[in-house]
Design an enzyme around this catalytic site. Structure first.
Site, PDB file in Angstrom:
ATOM      1  N   GLU A  95     -26.789 -17.837  -0.764  1.00 37.52           N
ATOM      2  CA  GLU A  95     -27.948 -17.181  -1.391  1.00 37.52           C
ATOM      3  C   GLU A  95     -27.571 -15.732  -1.675  1.00 37.52           C
ATOM      4  O   GLU A  95     -26.702 -15.188  -0.984  1.00 37.52           O
ATOM      5  CB  GLU A  95     -29.149 -17.186  -0.422  1.00 37.52           C
ATOM      6  CG  GLU A  95     -29.690 -18.562  -0.122  1.00 37.52           C
ATOM      7  CD  GLU A  95     -30.584 -18.580   1.124  1.00 37.52           C
ATOM      8  OE1 GLU A  95     -30.907 -17.504   1.670  1.00 37.52           O
ATOM      9  OE2 GLU A  95     -30.938 -19.681   1.561  1.00 37.52           O
ATOM     10  N   LYS A 134     -27.834 -11.876  -1.185  1.00 36.18           N
ATOM     11  CA  LYS A 134     -28.398 -11.003  -0.148  1.00 36.18           C
ATOM     12  C   LYS A 134     -29.173  -9.932  -0.912  1.00 36.18           C
ATOM     13  O   LYS A 134     -28.585  -8.998  -1.470  1.00 36.18           O
ATOM     14  CB  LYS A 134     -27.307 -10.398   0.737  1.00 36.18           C
ATOM     15  CG  LYS A 134     -27.899  -9.563   1.875  1.00 36.18           C
ATOM     16  CD  LYS A 134     -26.829  -9.100   2.828  1.00 36.18           C
ATOM     17  CE  LYS A 134     -27.361  -8.393   4.056  1.00 36.18           C
ATOM     18  NZ  LYS A 134     -28.507  -7.549   3.917  1.00 36.18           N
ATOM     19  N   LYS A 145     -23.291 -12.569   6.611  1.00 32.56           N
ATOM     20  CA  LYS A 145     -23.500 -11.749   5.415  1.00 32.56           C
ATOM     21  C   LYS A 145     -22.164 -11.234   4.904  1.00 32.56           C
ATOM     22  O   LYS A 145     -21.298 -10.860   5.706  1.00 32.56           O
ATOM     23  CB  LYS A 145     -24.461 -10.591   5.699  1.00 32.56           C
ATOM     24  CG  LYS A 145     -24.071  -9.739   6.873  1.00 32.56           C
ATOM     25  CD  LYS A 145     -25.135  -8.709   7.202  1.00 32.56           C
ATOM     26  CE  LYS A 145     -24.779  -7.986   8.484  1.00 32.56           C
ATOM     27  NZ  LYS A 145     -25.772  -7.097   9.005  1.00 32.56           N
TER      28      LYS A 145
HETATM   29  P1  AMP Z   1     -28.705  -6.769   7.784  1.00 32.36           P
HETATM   30  O1  AMP Z   1     -30.018  -6.015   7.766  1.00 32.36           O
HETATM   31  O2  AMP Z   1     -27.599  -6.061   7.082  1.00 32.36           O
HETATM   32  O3  AMP Z   1     -28.355  -7.284   9.173  1.00 32.36           O
HETATM   33  O4  AMP Z   1     -28.872  -8.106   6.915  1.00 32.36           O
HETATM   34  C1  AMP Z   1     -29.825  -9.062   7.195  1.00 32.36           C
HETATM   35  C2  AMP Z   1     -31.017  -8.842   6.297  1.00 32.36           C
HETATM   36  O5  AMP Z   1     -30.717  -9.200   4.965  1.00 32.36           O
HETATM   37  C3  AMP Z   1     -32.183  -9.723   6.636  1.00 32.36           C
HETATM   38  O6  AMP Z   1     -32.926  -9.204   7.706  1.00 32.36           O
HETATM   39  C4  AMP Z   1     -32.981  -9.723   5.347  1.00 32.36           C
HETATM   40  O7  AMP Z   1     -33.897  -8.638   5.340  1.00 32.36           O
HETATM   41  C5  AMP Z   1     -31.934  -9.456   4.275  1.00 32.36           C
HETATM   42  N1  AMP Z   1     -31.732 -10.573   3.337  1.00 32.36           N
HETATM   43  C6  AMP Z   1     -31.613 -10.432   2.001  1.00 32.36           C
HETATM   44  N2  AMP Z   1     -31.421 -11.618   1.420  1.00 32.36           N
HETATM   45  C7  AMP Z   1     -31.430 -12.559   2.386  1.00 32.36           C
HETATM   46  C8  AMP Z   1     -31.263 -13.970   2.406  1.00 32.36           C
HETATM   47  N3  AMP Z   1     -31.055 -14.654   1.296  1.00 32.36           N
HETATM   48  N4  AMP Z   1     -31.324 -14.603   3.611  1.00 32.36           N
HETATM   49  C9  AMP Z   1     -31.533 -13.908   4.758  1.00 32.36           C
HETATM   50  N5  AMP Z   1     -31.681 -12.569   4.802  1.00 32.36           N
HETATM   51  C10 AMP Z   1     -31.629 -11.893   3.625  1.00 32.36           C
END
Ligand code: AMP
Length: 555
Positions: free
Chosen positions: A250, A252, A420
């Site tokens: 998906e 991000k 991620k």
């Molecule tokens: P991070 O804040 O860098 O740990 O990344 C995780 C965050 O990415 C999640 O808490 C979501 O807010 C965001 N995110 C954006 N797109 C997605 C997705 N497709 N699936 C899950 N999280 C996502």
């Protein structure tokens, strides 16, 4: 009925113990002693929480209100109280001293008016209900009432509770084990209960009254946000495919996380911090009404602010939407949000968190219009992942998420099932614990900020460096306003700040350093974002710093 003094005594005893096993036993013994009615309250109080994390009740008591209340109770000027805080280095101890040296202490502490735990809770509840004109003064009066009824040891913990900062080293880990020890239930079940309900008080009383069976029955509940599943940093496309086989890819999205609870016509939107942000986001509520075609559901997704050419607006703009209390509709027109839903956790009475992602996805697609569902492709072809990754970046988003199609939804876990991939250097989320007033044209502003990571074992914050770069003049003014109310102590240009605000910080390298309590320092730290969507518990832990340090050395 248990007196607040008994609670204060337990806190005081814990404060002098360093081993977490012994602390756990002390907490556990106290949990066993209190009544059913007091148990949920005590379970939260001991961690410095007055209300359950999911509740939208807020005390709204900063250090300034607290000092005013103590000043009125002790008849000492606020300035003297601030001096005492400087001398003792602790709000609780300073306020205890203020009461002891103040004029009123002789008339205090009559036996008949001893405070009970429940009374303290109800008074805090009353404080949380005050809003609007005159509320500040009313809050001070209510605090003043509590202080005038309290003994000096109680003052220490009353004042720390008022700013929800207990500083006795009891966090969720200890409470989890203490509940398990007190009521003879497995700590994994206690942890599961807390992650699902976000309510350690409810988990404690369930463990006490219904034991293991009761805890197993605790499930996903509508209008009770569950912790968000989190992602780890992926090593790379090929490595991830090798490990997972097929991956669900998906985008991000560059936005802010939302958890949506729809119960018939009732819609509630929770932020990443699990705060109820529904009233700030009427456009999302409308979109949910139109596009979510079922009665009772919990959905997980990312809200994105779309600007020119369909590109996402900066993260700060989205947060302006989330924080907005007034002129909500004007801001909604200025910064429209759109939804990208990527998960479904509950549907019409059934929890879905234990079924595989691929099955959850089928249900998500069935109950939501595709305009609000994040695109997803399942593949084992690295070239396909790479092209989606490039597409996401070209559209202005952060990269991709690679998810294990067979995985359950693990609330609150940063596991290996969501990875991620982002091109930029990882950033750290650190808590601001201090600062320094600037020099020259910046004297009116706090110009540099002392940052800390989290030590999950002791629940303390360990300093790791200062950041002054990446802050614009405009931001400097906003930040100074934000932090002014959180200053606990001032000494010359140095200030101690109540740990509350999270900075996302970029850096060149992590170095070992004897200069900071964490044992590490950041080279060339730069402020990327003020993460008002994250709470201090979301800050990166010392383990993560160690991991990044090791990984960086291996490069
Ligand atoms: P991070 O804040 O860098 O740990 O990344 C995780 C965050 O990415 C999640 O808490 C979501 O807010 C965001 N995110 C954006 N797109 C997605 C997705 N497709 N699936 C899950 N999280 C996502």
């Amino acid at each position: 009925m248990t007196y607040f003094e008994d609670f204060a005594k337990v806190c005081s005893a814990i404060e002098h113990i360093s081993g977490s096993l012994e602390i756990t036993t002390n907490v556990s013994n106290f949990l066993k002693e209190v009544s059913d009615e007091e148990l949920p309250i005590v379970t939260r109080f001991i961690m410095g929480h007055v209300f359950p994390v999911w509740s939208n009740k807020e005390l709204g008591l900063g250090p300034n209100l607290l000092y005013s209340a103590i000043s009125r109770t002790s008849s000492l000027p606020v300035k003297r109280i601030e001096e005492l805080i400087k001398e003792t280095g602790d709000v609780g101890l300073a306020l205890e001293k203020a009461i002891l040296c103040g004029k009123t202490h002789l008339s205090l502490f009559s036996e008949s008016e001893q405070l009970s735990i429940k009374e303290v809770y109800l008074r805090f509840e009353r404080i949380s209900e005050l809003s609007g004109k005159g509320s500040q003064d009313a809050k001070i009066k209510n605090l003043q009432y509590l202080f005038s009824q309290a003994k000096p040891t109680e003052i220490v913990y009353l004042s720390r509770l008022a700013i929800e900062e207990m500083r006795i080293g009891v966090g969720e880990g200890i409470v989890r084990n203490a509940i398990a020890e007190a009521f003879g239930v497995p700590s994994e079940l206690v942890e599961r209960g807390i992650l699902l309900t976000n309510d350690s008080g409810l988990v404690a009383i369930t463990a006490k009254k219904e034991g293991k069976e009761g805890l197993i029955k605790l499930g996903v509940m509508i209008n009770r946000p569950l912790r968000m599943m989190l992602a780890q940093i992926g090593a790379g496309i090929n490595e991830t495919i090798k490990e997972m086989g097929h991956v669900a890819v998906e985008w991000k999205y560059d936005g802010a996380r939302v958890q949506i609870h729809k119960n018939e016509n009732d819609i509630t939107i929770y932020s990443r911090k699990l705060e109820d942000v529904t009233s700030s986001l009427p456009d999302l509520v409308k979109s949910i009404r139109t596009n979510v075609l079922t009665n009772c559901v919990i959905l997980d997704g990312e809200a994105v602010a779309i600007g020119k050419n369909n590109r996402p607006k900066p993260f700060q703009e989205i947060l302006r939407r989330f924080r907005r209390k007034y002129d909500v509709s004007t801001t909604a027109i200025e910064i429209p949000l759109c939804l990208n839903l990527f998960d479904i956790l509950y549907l019409n009475g059934d929890s879905l968190i234990d079924i595989p992602l691929i099955k959850r996805r089928e249900k998500l697609e069935k109950v939501c219009d595709k305009s609000v569902v994040a695109k997803q492709i399942i593949t084992d072809d690295p070239a396909v992942v790479e092209s989606i990754y490039n597409e996401a970046l070209a559209a202005g988003h952060e990269g991709v998420m690679l998810k294990n199609p067979g995985s359950p939804y693990s609330p609150g876990k940063r596991g290996k099932n969501w990875l991620k991939l982002k091109p930029i250097m990882e950033t750290l989320d650190l808590v601001v614990i201090g600062g320094e007033w600037g020099e020259g044209r910046r004297t009116k502003f706090i110009g540099s900020y002392l940052l800390a990571c989290r030590d999950p074992d002791t629940e303390k914050f360990l300093p790791i460096g200062r950041v002054a770069t990446g802050i614009t003049d405009e931001q400097l003014e906003d930040l100074t306003k934000l932090f002014k109310d959180l200053i606990i102590l001032e000494n010359g240009i140095h200030v101690d700040i109540e740990p509350k605000i999270v900075f996302e910080v970029a850096f060149e390298e992590i170095q070992k350093s004897p200069n900071y309590g964490s044992g590490y320092a950041l080279r060339f730290p730069r402020l990327v974002n003020v993460r008002t969507d994250k709470s201090k518990e979301d800050a990166d832990s010392i383990e993560r710093i160690e991991q990044l340090y090791i990984r960086q050395k291996g490069r």
